[in-house]
Design an enzyme around this catalytic site. Structure first.
Site, short mmCIF file in Angstrom:
data_model
loop_
_atom_site.label_atom_id
_atom_site.label_comp_id
_atom_site.label_asym_id
_atom_site.label_seq_id
_atom_site.Cartn_x
_atom_site.Cartn_y
_atom_site.Cartn_z
N HIS A 311 1.03 -1.35 -0.27
CA HIS A 311 -0.03 -0.27 -0.20
C HIS A 311 0.80 1.47 0.05
O HIS A 311 1.38 1.09 0.78
CB HIS A 311 -0.90 0.22 1.42
CG HIS A 311 -2.30 1.24 1.41
ND1 HIS A 311 -2.00 2.18 1.17
CD2 HIS A 311 -3.48 0.49 0.69
CE1 HIS A 311 -3.24 3.07 1.15
NE2 HIS A 311 -3.95 2.23 0.88
N ASP A 369 -7.26 -5.56 0.26
CA ASP A 369 -8.69 -5.96 -0.80
C ASP A 369 -7.58 -8.05 -0.69
O ASP A 369 -7.94 -8.97 -1.81
CB ASP A 369 -7.92 -5.96 -2.16
CG ASP A 369 -8.51 -4.20 -2.48
OD1 ASP A 369 -9.60 -4.20 -1.87
OD2 ASP A 369 -7.88 -3.96 -2.75
N1 CMC Z 1 4.47 -7.22 -4.73
C1 CMC Z 1 5.60 -8.01 -5.18
N2 CMC Z 1 6.28 -6.80 -4.54
C2 CMC Z 1 5.78 -5.52 -4.65
C3 CMC Z 1 3.93 -5.03 -4.41
C4 CMC Z 1 3.80 -6.33 -4.38
N3 CMC Z 1 1.66 -6.58 -4.32
N4 CMC Z 1 3.95 -3.80 -4.04
C5 CMC Z 1 5.03 -3.19 -4.09
N5 CMC Z 1 6.20 -3.87 -4.08
C6 CMC Z 1 7.62 -3.49 -4.66
C7 CMC Z 1 7.50 -2.76 -5.24
O1 CMC Z 1 8.01 -4.12 -6.49
C8 CMC Z 1 8.88 -1.54 -4.93
O2 CMC Z 1 9.61 -2.84 -5.22
P1 CMC Z 1 10.97 -1.66 -5.13
O3 CMC Z 1 11.70 -1.21 -4.88
O4 CMC Z 1 11.88 -3.20 -5.12
O5 CMC Z 1 11.41 -1.64 -6.65
C9 CMC Z 1 8.57 -2.07 -3.93
O6 CMC Z 1 7.75 -2.52 -3.23
C10 CMC Z 1 7.67 -0.06 -3.68
O7 CMC Z 1 6.93 -0.30 -4.46
P2 CMC Z 1 6.35 0.69 -5.35
O8 CMC Z 1 5.05 0.16 -6.63
O9 CMC Z 1 7.08 1.97 -5.66
O10 CMC Z 1 4.44 1.01 -4.12
P3 CMC Z 1 3.86 2.05 -4.65
O11 CMC Z 1 3.59 2.41 -2.49
O12 CMC Z 1 3.91 3.07 -6.54
O13 CMC Z 1 2.53 1.00 -5.21
C11 CMC Z 1 0.61 -0.35 -4.41
C12 CMC Z 1 1.48 0.53 -4.05
C13 CMC Z 1 -0.35 -0.49 -3.56
C14 CMC Z 1 0.08 -0.05 -6.06
C15 CMC Z 1 1.69 -1.46 -5.02
O14 CMC Z 1 1.89 -2.09 -3.53
C16 CMC Z 1 0.41 -3.10 -5.40
O15 CMC Z 1 0.58 -2.81 -7.08
N6 CMC Z 1 -0.32 -3.63 -4.76
C17 CMC Z 1 -0.09 -4.41 -5.24
C18 CMC Z 1 -2.21 -4.49 -6.14
C19 CMC Z 1 -3.08 -4.77 -4.73
O16 CMC Z 1 -2.78 -4.82 -3.79
N7 CMC Z 1 -3.67 -2.87 -5.44
C20 CMC Z 1 -5.17 -2.36 -3.59
C21 CMC Z 1 -4.17 -2.03 -2.67
S1 CMC Z 1 -5.79 -1.60 -1.28
C22 CMC Z 1 -6.88 -1.14 -1.85
C23 CMC Z 1 -7.44 0.33 -2.42
O17 CMC Z 1 -6.62 1.55 -1.85
O18 CMC Z 1 -7.85 0.03 -3.98
#
Ligand code: CMC
Length: 434
Positions: A311, A369
């Site tokens: 998140h 989720d």
């Molecule tokens: N699985 C594997 N690696 C992950 C995940 C994941 N679900 N989420 C983040 N990472 C890794 C990412 O690869 C990155 O690694 P590195 O630093 O080595 O490049 C690091 O963690 C930071 O990730 P980010 O993408 O920069 O983080 P963000 O804050 O931009 O993204 C997020 C947040 C929710 C989009 C992301 O965690 C994600 O894609 N999660 C899966 C989708 C999900 O479950 N979304 C629901 C969010 S809660 C409900 C809502 O608000 O709708």
């Protein structure tokens, strides 16, 4: 918002004069540096793709402490609201700022919300225009946008009464529209609302009843779904809420602004994650396949993410995920599905991920989720409708935030700037020389 005794000084290595920026203090949470005059004073913009460090508004509605894993609606912890209130009380709280008294609740529910649960009869024709296999979110984006055509009499955003009627119409009609999207996809007749049922009981009936038979609402399942609605009702300035605010900042009507929010919510990084998480569990299929799947997630070249994990704000367990896990137990017990293989798989996946350095070092925990898909599946809700359920619940948050924006004297049309890295000015060559 009050000014702190400090200011921030921004200085430049090229000797340009430094600038003083005011700092404001919120009720809780980080202070903010006011950069609104930065461009005027320096000719420079800030650069913050994804709004990693940018507060775009003042808000009194929802507060998240991502490090503690805390979520408050109007100051009340989500755990207490989920235990002591029903969804319409929470909706009232989000809209009006305080929990309703018994009288206020009675008026809100019986004189407002249930008077608006039916949709214009002509909307049936609108639904009939879609392919039966259309994704329900595609139908919902269109149906919510179409409300501005069907309810044009409440689109004057300068009129407080009109804004209130639109708000109630959206909250009251979303369950009807989501259920219609479902019924249409399975070829069953639309069920009219039945107003002696609760908001959530009525939704379950519109989803699962058929005119040929009586339908009795199961109170355990009704409470579980109501809790799902409470947990999804608002989440401060997330992508879809920011979309609603940005769309609304142009002065468009609330139905159009909220249709934009529904469209944004659909994406798999946001509300679409519940559908994606369940599909992921189904694809993994068996506990034995978890280690190989985790390896794929950790492989930088694979693009596979553990859906329902991570998140932007929570860097600790998402408090909603804890409550959702409890709800999952309750629903599976009620339905005699304690041995549900997907639930077992989810728990094993969670256990392995929480002990793996990849997830621990990045502070990736289950989000709301991760378990909500399992609960919804057990309730009989098809996977492609999960995000529609999220949209139904989030509608009240979107409206509360939209209302707050309209009332904010500092509100301006949202208009980010950019760092242009394209071609400098050039002349158009003649077609023969391109
Ligand atoms: N699985 C594997 N690696 C992950 C995940 C994941 N679900 N989420 C983040 N990472 C890794 C990412 O690869 C990155 O690694 P590195 O630093 O080595 O490049 C690091 O963690 C930071 O990730 P980010 O993408 O920069 O983080 P963000 O804050 O931009 O993204 C997020 C947040 C929710 C989009 C992301 O965690 C994600 O894609 N999660 C899966 C989708 C999900 O479950 N979304 C629901 C969010 S809660 C409900 C809502 O608000 O709708």
């Amino acid at each position: 918002m009050s000014t702190t005794p400090q200011t921030a000084t921004l200085s430049f290595s090229d000797g340009s004069p430094s600038v003083e920026l005011p700092i404001y203090e919120g009720a809780i949470g980080p202070d903010v540096i006011d950069i609104r005059k930065l461009y005027g004073q320096t000719g420079k913009f800030t650069f913050d793709p994804g709004f990693m460090s940018t507060a775009a508004c003042n808000s009194t509605i929802t507060y998240i402490d991502g490090d503690k894993g805390e979520l408050l609606y109007r100051g009340y912890p989500i755990e207490q609201l989920a235990e002591k209130c029903d969804f319409l009380e929470v909706a009232y709280l989000l809209l009006k700022g305080e929990l309703p008294t018994a009288e206020q609740k009675d008026e809100f529910v019986n004189e407002k919300v249930i008077r608006h649960t039916m949709v214009h009869e002509q909307m049936k024709q609108f639904f009939n225009g879609f392919r039966r296999d259309a994704h329900p979110m595609a139908v919902l984006v269109a149906a919510v946008g179409a409300m501005s055509a069907f309810y044009h009499d409440s689109t004057d955003i300068t009129d407080a009464k009109s804004r209130e009627v639109s708000a109630i119409r959206l909250i009251a009609k979303l369950p009807t529209l989501v259920a219609m999207a479902y019924k249409y996809s399975v070829g069953q007749p639309f069920m009219y609302p039945k107003n002696d049922l609760s908001y959530t009981g009525n939704f379950l009936r519109m989803m699962f009843a058929v005119p040929a038979e009586e339908y009795v609402v199961n109170p355990v399942l009704e409470r579980a779904l109501d809790r799902i609605f409470i947990l999804h009702a608002d989440h401060e300035q997330n992508a879809s809420t920011s979309t609603v605010r940005l769309a609304g900042s142009s002065g468009t009507n609330p139905f159009a602004a909220i249709a934009a929010g529904v469209a944004c919510l659909w994406g798999p990084a946001h509300g679409g994650a519940n559908e994606a998480a369940l599909k992921m569990l189904e694809e993994i299929g068996h506990v034995d396949n978890v280690p190989a799947f985790i390896e794929k997630v950790k492989d930088k070249n694979s693009d596979v993410r553990l859906m329902g994990f991570g998140h932007r704000v929570y860097k600790n367990y998402d408090p909603r995920a804890k409550l959702m896990r409890e709800t999952c137990y309750e629903v599976l017990n009620e339905l005699g599905l304690q041995e549900d293989p997907l639930f077992k798989l989810a728990m094993e996946l969670e256990r392995i991920a929480l002990n793996d350095d990849y997830f621990v070092s990045r502070k990736l925990y289950p989000n709301v989720d991760f378990y909500s898909g399992i609960v919804q599946r057990a309730l009989g809700i098809p996977t492609d409708l999960f995000t529609g359920i999220f949209a139904l619940a989030r509608t009240v948050g979107w409206i509360a935030q939209w209302n707050e924006m309209i009332a904010d004297p500092e509100q301006k049309i949202g208009r980010p700037r950019q760092l242009y890295v394209g071609s400098p000015k050039r002349d158009v060559p003649d077609v023969s020389s391109r």
